[in-house]
Design a protein around this motif. Structure first.
Motif, PDB file in Angstrom:
ATOM      1  N   ARG A  81      50.199 -54.809  -1.750  1.00 41.94           N
ATOM      2  CA  ARG A  81      49.444 -54.572  -0.520  1.00 41.94           C
ATOM      3  C   ARG A  81      49.480 -55.790   0.377  1.00 41.94           C
ATOM      4  NH1 ARG A  81      45.319 -52.818  -3.861  1.00 41.94           N
ATOM      5  NH2 ARG A  81      45.680 -50.640  -4.395  1.00 41.94           N
ATOM      6  N   ALA A  82      49.436 -56.980  -0.246  1.00 39.77           N
ATOM      7  CA  ALA A  82      49.404 -58.211   0.539  1.00 39.77           C
ATOM      8  C   ALA A  82      50.676 -58.391   1.356  1.00 39.77           C
ATOM      9  CB  ALA A  82      49.193 -59.410  -0.376  1.00 39.77           C
ATOM     10  N   VAL A  83      51.768 -57.778   0.948  1.00 37.54           N
ATOM     11  CA  VAL A  83      52.987 -57.876   1.751  1.00 37.54           C
ATOM     12  C   VAL A  83      53.243 -56.580   2.516  1.00 37.54           C
ATOM     13  CG1 VAL A  83      54.145 -59.720   0.500  1.00 37.54           C
ATOM     14  CG2 VAL A  83      54.362 -57.367  -0.307  1.00 37.54           C
ATOM     15  N   GLY A  84      52.209 -55.772   2.665  1.00 43.43           N
ATOM     16  CA  GLY A  84      52.311 -54.622   3.566  1.00 43.43           C
ATOM     17  C   GLY A  84      52.834 -53.349   2.943  1.00 43.43           C
ATOM     18  N   LEU A  85      52.887 -53.293   1.599  1.00 41.49           N
ATOM     19  CA  LEU A  85      53.333 -52.052   0.954  1.00 41.49           C
ATOM     20  C   LEU A  85      52.109 -51.226   0.584  1.00 41.49           C
ATOM     21  CD1 LEU A  85      55.921 -53.671  -1.463  1.00 41.49           C
ATOM     22  CD2 LEU A  85      56.412 -52.531   0.696  1.00 41.49           C
ATOM     23  N   ASP A  86      52.223 -49.908   0.702  1.00 44.54           N
ATOM     24  CA  ASP A  86      51.116 -49.026   0.361  1.00 44.54           C
ATOM     25  C   ASP A  86      51.398 -48.361  -0.980  1.00 44.54           C
ATOM     26  OD1 ASP A  86      49.127 -47.219   0.134  1.00 44.54           O
ATOM     27  OD2 ASP A  86      49.541 -46.141   2.003  1.00 44.54           O
TER      28      ASP A  86
ATOM     29  N   ARG B 193      40.888 -63.841   1.735  1.00 40.41           N
ATOM     30  CA  ARG B 193      40.742 -62.479   1.196  1.00 40.41           C
ATOM     31  C   ARG B 193      40.073 -61.556   2.207  1.00 40.41           C
ATOM     32  NH1 ARG B 193      41.264 -61.351  -4.118  1.00 40.41           N
ATOM     33  NH2 ARG B 193      39.616 -59.805  -3.960  1.00 40.41           N
TER      34      ARG B 193
ATOM     35  N   ALA C 292      48.568 -56.201   6.538  1.00 41.29           N
ATOM     36  CA  ALA C 292      49.818 -56.936   6.351  1.00 41.29           C
ATOM     37  C   ALA C 292      50.901 -56.416   7.290  1.00 41.29           C
ATOM     38  CB  ALA C 292      50.276 -56.826   4.902  1.00 41.29           C
ATOM     39  N   SER C 293      50.923 -55.091   7.492  1.00 44.46           N
ATOM     40  CA  SER C 293      51.993 -54.557   8.319  1.00 44.46           C
ATOM     41  C   SER C 293      51.746 -54.774   9.811  1.00 44.46           C
ATOM     42  CB  SER C 293      52.230 -53.075   8.002  1.00 44.46           C
ATOM     43  OG  SER C 293      51.058 -52.345   8.229  1.00 44.46           O
TER      44      SER C 293
ATOM     45  N   MET D 107      41.128 -57.786   1.491  1.00 37.64           N
ATOM     46  CA  MET D 107      41.025 -57.614   0.045  1.00 37.64           C
ATOM     47  C   MET D 107      39.580 -57.575  -0.419  1.00 37.64           C
ATOM     48  SD  MET D 107      44.045 -60.196  -0.940  1.00 37.64           S
ATOM     49  CE  MET D 107      45.765 -59.725  -0.731  1.00 37.64           C
TER      50      MET D 107
ATOM     51  N   ARG E  94      52.279 -65.826  -6.576  1.00 38.90           N
ATOM     52  CA  ARG E  94      52.405 -64.567  -7.304  1.00 38.90           C
ATOM     53  C   ARG E  94      53.594 -63.760  -6.838  1.00 38.90           C
ATOM     54  NH1 ARG E  94      46.025 -63.714  -7.010  1.00 38.90           N
ATOM     55  NH2 ARG E  94      45.534 -65.076  -8.754  1.00 38.90           N
ATOM     56  N   CYS E  95      54.698 -63.908  -7.560  1.00 41.60           N
ATOM     57  CA  CYS E  95      55.888 -63.106  -7.270  1.00 41.60           C
ATOM     58  C   CYS E  95      55.812 -61.831  -8.106  1.00 41.60           C
ATOM     59  CB  CYS E  95      57.142 -63.874  -7.632  1.00 41.60           C
ATOM     60  SG  CYS E  95      57.271 -65.427  -6.739  1.00 41.60           S
TER      61      CYS E  95
ATOM     62  N   GLU F 209      47.915 -55.137  -5.891  1.00 41.64           N
ATOM     63  CA  GLU F 209      47.279 -56.011  -4.899  1.00 41.64           C
ATOM     64  C   GLU F 209      48.300 -56.893  -4.190  1.00 41.64           C
ATOM     65  OE1 GLU F 209      44.189 -58.935  -6.045  1.00 41.64           O
ATOM     66  OE2 GLU F 209      43.014 -57.888  -4.526  1.00 41.64           O
ATOM     67  N   ARG F 210      49.254 -57.448  -4.971  1.00 39.59           N
ATOM     68  CA  ARG F 210      50.295 -58.268  -4.353  1.00 39.59           C
ATOM     69  C   ARG F 210      51.149 -57.420  -3.424  1.00 39.59           C
ATOM     70  NH1 ARG F 210      52.323 -61.302  -9.770  1.00 39.59           N
ATOM     71  NH2 ARG F 210      50.200 -61.496 -10.504  1.00 39.59           N
TER      72      ARG F 210
ATOM     73  N   ALA G 227      59.766 -55.828   0.186  1.00 38.68           N
ATOM     74  CA  ALA G 227      58.785 -55.576   1.242  1.00 38.68           C
ATOM     75  C   ALA G 227      59.323 -55.949   2.617  1.00 38.68           C
ATOM     76  CB  ALA G 227      57.504 -56.360   0.961  1.00 38.68           C
TER      77      ALA G 227
ATOM     78  N   SER H 212      44.364 -53.325   3.060  1.00 39.79           N
ATOM     79  CA  SER H 212      45.114 -54.576   3.179  1.00 39.79           C
ATOM     80  C   SER H 212      46.583 -54.365   3.526  1.00 39.79           C
ATOM     81  CB  SER H 212      44.963 -55.410   1.910  1.00 39.79           C
ATOM     82  OG  SER H 212      45.233 -54.658   0.784  1.00 39.79           O
ATOM     83  N   HIS H 213      47.170 -53.232   3.071  1.00 44.18           N
ATOM     84  CA  HIS H 213      48.588 -53.054   3.400  1.00 44.18           C
ATOM     85  C   HIS H 213      48.778 -52.788   4.887  1.00 44.18           C
ATOM     86  CE1 HIS H 213      48.530 -48.637   3.825  1.00 44.18           C
ATOM     87  NE2 HIS H 213      47.549 -48.693   2.967  1.00 44.18           N
TER      88      HIS H 213
ATOM     89  N   LEU I 111      50.988 -63.027   3.895  1.00 44.34           N
ATOM     90  CA  LEU I 111      50.158 -63.839   3.004  1.00 44.34           C
ATOM     91  C   LEU I 111      51.006 -64.404   1.864  1.00 44.34           C
ATOM     92  CD1 LEU I 111      47.445 -64.851   1.828  1.00 44.34           C
ATOM     93  CD2 LEU I 111      47.232 -62.637   0.706  1.00 44.34           C
TER      94      LEU I 111
ATOM     95  N   THR J   2      58.768 -60.173   5.633  1.00 42.85           N
ATOM     96  CA  THR J   2      58.041 -59.095   6.308  1.00 42.85           C
ATOM     97  C   THR J   2      57.969 -59.376   7.818  1.00 42.85           C
ATOM     98  OG1 THR J   2      55.859 -60.099   6.108  1.00 42.85           O
ATOM     99  CG2 THR J   2      56.590 -58.771   4.252  1.00 42.85           C
TER     100      THR J   2
END
Lengths: 327, 228
Positions: A212-217, B47, B75-76, B52, B87-88, A209-210, B101, B71-72, B81, B146
């Motif tokens: 995806r949140a930065v644009g990775l699939d 979300r 983001a792209s 999400m 959350r790292c 989920e994290r 990323a 969601s990806h 976000l 990003t």
């Protein structure tokens, strides 16, 4: 504690020194034994990309190992019997050339990995394990019933395939070839881990989920990793068949898929040299303990249990004192 | 022109509806504060924006509908976000978190290092061993890498020491001043939101009930709707 890098270099140095000593001492069987370890390490190194970096517990990697084996078996079989293969109406001759066989093994494994990955990667956890296992069993039973290529009895190849400029029948030369491929696979893995792709794959394993949140699939990353992983294991399969000069459906067996996972876990999941350590220990136990008793797997099981319970970073984690620091 | 547009956005967690009609606009270069008491739908709104969770109503980014996109993909498109709870990727190093990323653009490692010197000092430290504030900085840095057109900060200063909070607020102010990046910021501290935000939107029970310039947010409204 020892740095992981040094363990890796020591392992590789040992893998060079032992066969050289064996050659000098006139013990060709030892060379064969080490070659076996190197090939299994290569197969496990392939799995380590999917399992270690991507977190994909594939219980079907024997599919690729077997495809590599049968790629070699079928091509060499046609070459040694001077018959042509019939590929959709096209007459294709066999070959005894290793580079061609490897290319076929890698390509077919990659294509099959793409198809299997596309179908199974939408599942996760225990369902992914079962889905990959199911594919493994499908290939296994297909190979058993494929009477054109030996069926259950397998397919013997009388003379080891050739590599331009080398005499592969000399054990040390074939060994050198295998070791070079293992080093290449380890090099690719090392570069991959540090590259954005590897980091993204690692990130997707930790938290889809994290990621995806930065644009990775995550789905695409995993598929790419699975294909690369399958291709490397497929190459190992072709070498393994050449080592034994024999292919059989057991190369597709789920026990073999399990053993590859065991090798990776014993060495250390996601560790660069984990598969090498795991494969060397496995072959050593198989040889020494296997010579003493048929039940040597009991000892292997005990070691595996000890590692899973007390040393999650595998043997390398134990030696470096870093329990899964960067997996 | 609006960069992000929400018009009557609804969303549900299974059978229980959480958003009943959120209206929100962010223009390019604008900093918008999303406010409201706990449980009013702030994070749910984020979300929904980030894909999400499924949502209804109009949800557009730069004219493109976000409804139904994974969601990806969202983001792209240029939405960075910084999720709640910093959350790292715990087992990656600082630098690896930033490059995992990264997409090409003006933001690079040296830019992040200049914004957050603490991160530049420890590129090879594992993220899990960073302090909470440093992890938050890393999460912001990762989103900036990003090269987004809109940055979403969800409770970026929650639970951090005052000194670290000040550092993060200073970085947000600097982002606004130097880069003109559009930012949607969620926080509980009204004083600090006032300092950086152009406009604000307040949610109550899943609806936007107030929106306007931050300067127009009087004590009566903030007392009633945010409790400060």
């Amino acid at each position: 504690m020892i740095e992981e890098r040094w363990i890796g270099w020591a392992m590789l140095a040992g893998l060079v020194a032992l066969p050289l000593w064996a050659m000098a001492a006139g013990e060709p069987f030892t060379i064969t034994l080490v070659t076996r370890a190197v090939i299994l390490a290569l197969a496990a190194a392939g799995l380590n990309i999917a399992l270690g970096i991507g977190g994909l517990v594939s219980l079907g990697h024997a599919v690729f190992f077997g495809i590599g084996g049968y790629a070699m078996g079928i091509l060499a079989h046609h070459a040694q019997s001077y018959t042509a293969m019939n590929l959709i109406g096209l007459e294709v001759p066999g070959t005894k050339l290793m580079p061609v066989i490897w290319l076929v093994a890698v390509t077919v494994s990659a294509v099959v990995a793409w198809v299997i990955g596309k179908l199974t990667l939408r599942t996760s956890g225990v369902y992914f394990i079962m889905a990959t296992l199911a594919f493994g069993q499908m290939f296994y039973y297909f190979a058993i019933s494929w009477s054109a290529y030996g069926g259950e009895d397998g397919l013997p190849i009388y003379v080891r395939n050739s590599f331009p400029g080398l005499n592969t029948l000399v054990p040390i030369q074939f060994f050198a070839l295998c070791l070079a491929l293992l080093c290449a696979a380890l090099f690719i893995t090392a570069r991959l881990r540090a590259a954005p792709f590897g980091l993204a794959l690692n990130a997707a394993r930790q938290s889809p989920e994290r990621a995806r949140a930065v644009g990775l699939d995550p789905a695409r990353l995993r598929l790419a990793a699975f294909v690369l992983s399958g291709a490397i294991t497929g190459l190992a399969g072709a070498l393994f068949a050449d080592l034994n000069r024999f292919v059989s459906p057991t190369m597709f067996s789920w026990q073999l898929s399990g053993e590859l996972i065991v090798l990776v876990i014993i060495g250390g999941v996601g560790r660069l040299y984990g598969p090498v350590v795991g494969a060397c220990l496995f072959v050593a136990l198989e040889h020494w303990l296997g010579g003493l008793t048929d039940y040597w797997h009991v000892a292997l099981g005990a070691i595996l249990l000890g590692i899973v319970l007390f040393a999650r970073g595998g043997l390398i984690g134990l030696l470096t004192g870093k329990e899964g620091a960067h997996v | 022109m609006t960069l992000l547009l929400l018009d009557g956005v609804t969303a549900s967690y299974g059978a229980s509806q959480a958003l009943f009609g959120v209206d929100l606009e962010v223009a390019p270069g604008e900093v918008v504060a999303l406010m409201g008491r706990n449980g009013m739908g702030k994070t749910t709104t984020v979300r929904a924006i980030c894909g999400m969770m499924p949502s209804g109503g109009v949800l557009r980014f730069d004219g493109q509908s976000l409804t139904g996109l994974p969601s990806h993909r969202i983001a792209s498109l240029g939405l960075g976000l910084v999720p709640e709870g910093r959350r790292c990727f715990a087992s990656l190093t600082v630098r690896e978190n930033l490059t995992a990323a990264a997409r090409p653009g003006p933001w690079d490692l040296s830019g992040i290092g200049a914004l957050f010197p603490r991160l530049a000092e420890r590129p090879h430290q594992i993220a899990a061993s960073l302090s909470g504030g440093e992890q938050q900085m890393l999460a912001i840095g990762r989103a900036l890498m990003t090269n987004p057109r809109l940055l979403i900060l969800d409770e970026a200063t929650e639970g951090l020491a005052p000194l670290i909070r000040a550092e993060i607020w200073a970085a947000i102010a600097r982002l606004k001043r130097d880069t003109g990046l559009a930012i949607l910021v969620i926080d509980k501290s009204l004083a600090e939101l006032r300092a950086v935000s152009d406009r604000g939107v307040i949610l109550e029970r899943g609806r936007s009930v107030w929106s306007g310039a931050m300067a127009d947010l009087g004590p009566d409204v903030s007392e009633r709707l945010i409790g400060v």
